[in-house]
Design a protein around this motif. Structure first.
Motif, short mmCIF file in Angstrom:
data_model
loop_
_atom_site.label_atom_id
_atom_site.label_comp_id
_atom_site.label_asym_id
_atom_site.label_seq_id
_atom_site.Cartn_x
_atom_site.Cartn_y
_atom_site.Cartn_z
N GLY A 30 1.38 -3.65 -14.53
CA GLY A 30 2.68 -3.16 -14.08
C GLY A 30 2.96 -3.51 -12.63
O GLY A 30 2.18 -4.18 -11.97
N VAL A 31 4.12 -3.01 -12.16
CA VAL A 31 4.60 -3.32 -10.81
C VAL A 31 4.78 -2.02 -10.05
O VAL A 31 5.30 -1.04 -10.59
N ALA A 32 4.35 -2.02 -8.78
CA ALA A 32 4.52 -0.86 -7.92
C ALA A 32 5.29 -1.26 -6.67
O ALA A 32 4.97 -2.27 -6.03
N ALA A 33 6.30 -0.47 -6.33
CA ALA A 33 6.98 -0.62 -5.04
C ALA A 33 6.08 0.00 -4.00
O ALA A 33 5.64 1.15 -4.16
N THR A 34 5.77 -0.74 -2.94
CA THR A 34 4.77 -0.27 -1.98
C THR A 34 5.27 -0.41 -0.54
O THR A 34 6.08 -1.27 -0.22
N LEU A 35 4.73 0.45 0.31
CA LEU A 35 4.89 0.35 1.75
C LEU A 35 3.50 0.07 2.32
O LEU A 35 2.61 0.92 2.25
N VAL A 36 3.32 -1.15 2.83
CA VAL A 36 2.02 -1.58 3.35
C VAL A 36 2.03 -1.46 4.87
O VAL A 36 3.00 -1.85 5.53
N ARG A 37 0.96 -0.94 5.41
CA ARG A 37 0.76 -0.90 6.87
C ARG A 37 -0.30 -1.92 7.23
O ARG A 37 -1.30 -2.07 6.53
N GLY A 38 -0.04 -2.63 8.32
CA GLY A 38 -1.01 -3.63 8.74
C GLY A 38 -0.71 -4.17 10.12
O GLY A 38 0.22 -3.74 10.80
N GLN A 39 -1.53 -5.12 10.51
CA GLN A 39 -1.44 -5.72 11.84
C GLN A 39 -1.33 -7.23 11.71
O GLN A 39 -2.12 -7.86 11.01
N LEU A 40 -0.31 -7.79 12.37
CA LEU A 40 -0.14 -9.24 12.40
C LEU A 40 -0.62 -9.76 13.74
O LEU A 40 -0.12 -9.36 14.79
N ASP A 41 -1.60 -10.65 13.68
CA ASP A 41 -2.10 -11.34 14.87
C ASP A 41 -1.48 -12.73 14.84
O ASP A 41 -1.87 -13.59 14.06
N LEU A 42 -0.48 -12.93 15.70
CA LEU A 42 0.29 -14.18 15.76
C LEU A 42 0.44 -14.59 17.20
O LEU A 42 0.86 -13.78 18.04
N HIS A 43 0.08 -15.82 17.53
CA HIS A 43 0.20 -16.35 18.90
C HIS A 43 -0.64 -15.53 19.88
O HIS A 43 -0.31 -15.38 21.05
N GLY A 44 -1.76 -14.99 19.36
CA GLY A 44 -2.67 -14.22 20.21
C GLY A 44 -2.20 -12.81 20.52
O GLY A 44 -2.82 -12.11 21.32
#
Length: 194
Positions: free
Chosen positions: A122-136
């Motif tokens: 199945g499919v779940a609508a989700t809210l993901v928390r995370g960290q993007l490391d971009l350009h240092g």
């Protein structure tokens, strides 16, 4: 009474062993992986795609909000905007891929999931928390999207779209006549894990 306590303990232990995380790796063959940015500047719409993608994620499919973790790494040297000169300027003068070759998104948790149990598919609508490391530069994000699980072949699909501000990652904004970018980039991922 002792017998009841023993049965209750066994039930708790067996249910906790069932609720373990499942590990998934990004499929490298047989799947169309998408990581792209879209810049809608007043004079030009630019779409860039990367194909150097790797990643792993660990999820409790019975309760998505319980202990999710993972990373997706994008090799920015594979970013293609459709024009080789624009690619070169983007990589060398703005993303500085010699010093910062990868963009890495680290999943720290799934804050909400509806439904939270997709172990049967199945499919779940989700809210993901995370960290993007971009350009240092590392920035925290909350991203709305969906996770879908196909029980027949064990495939997990992640689909998310979110805005990223160039200034939040200290990326100088290109403004050449042949390459004008918006301050806000729309990032889209559509990834299949197995």
């Amino acid at each position: 009474m002792i017998r009841f306590a023993l049965i209750a303990t066994l039930l708790v232990l067996s249910s906790s062993s069932i609720a373990e995380n499942t590990d998934f790796s990004l499929q490298t063959t047989g799947a169309k992986q998408v990581v792209q940015f879209v810049s809608d500047a007043p004079l030009e719409r630019i779409v860039g795609r990367a194909d150097g993608i790797s990643g792993k994620i660990s999820l409790n499919l019975s309760n998505l909000t319980d202990g999710a973790a993972g990373t997706v790494t994008v090799d920015l040297k594979t970013l293609d905007t459709g024009l080789s000169l624009r690619n070169q300027h983007m990589r060398e003068n703005h993303l500085h891929t010699a010093e910062h070759p990868d963009a890495v998104f680290t999943v720290t948790s799934i804050a909400s999931a509806d439904p939270s149990d997709i172990s049967g598919g199945g499919v779940a609508a989700t809210l993901v928390r995370g960290q993007l490391d971009l350009h240092g530069v590392k920035q925290e994000y909350e991203i709305l999207g969906s996770l879908s699980f196909d029980k027949t072949d064990g495939t997990l699909r992640a689909q998310y779209i979110w805005p990223v501000q160039l200034k939040d990652h200290q990326i100088p904004r290109p403004a050449f006549l042949f390459m004008k970018l918006s301050d806000t980039q729309e990032i889209t991922i559509d990834l299949q894990f197995h």
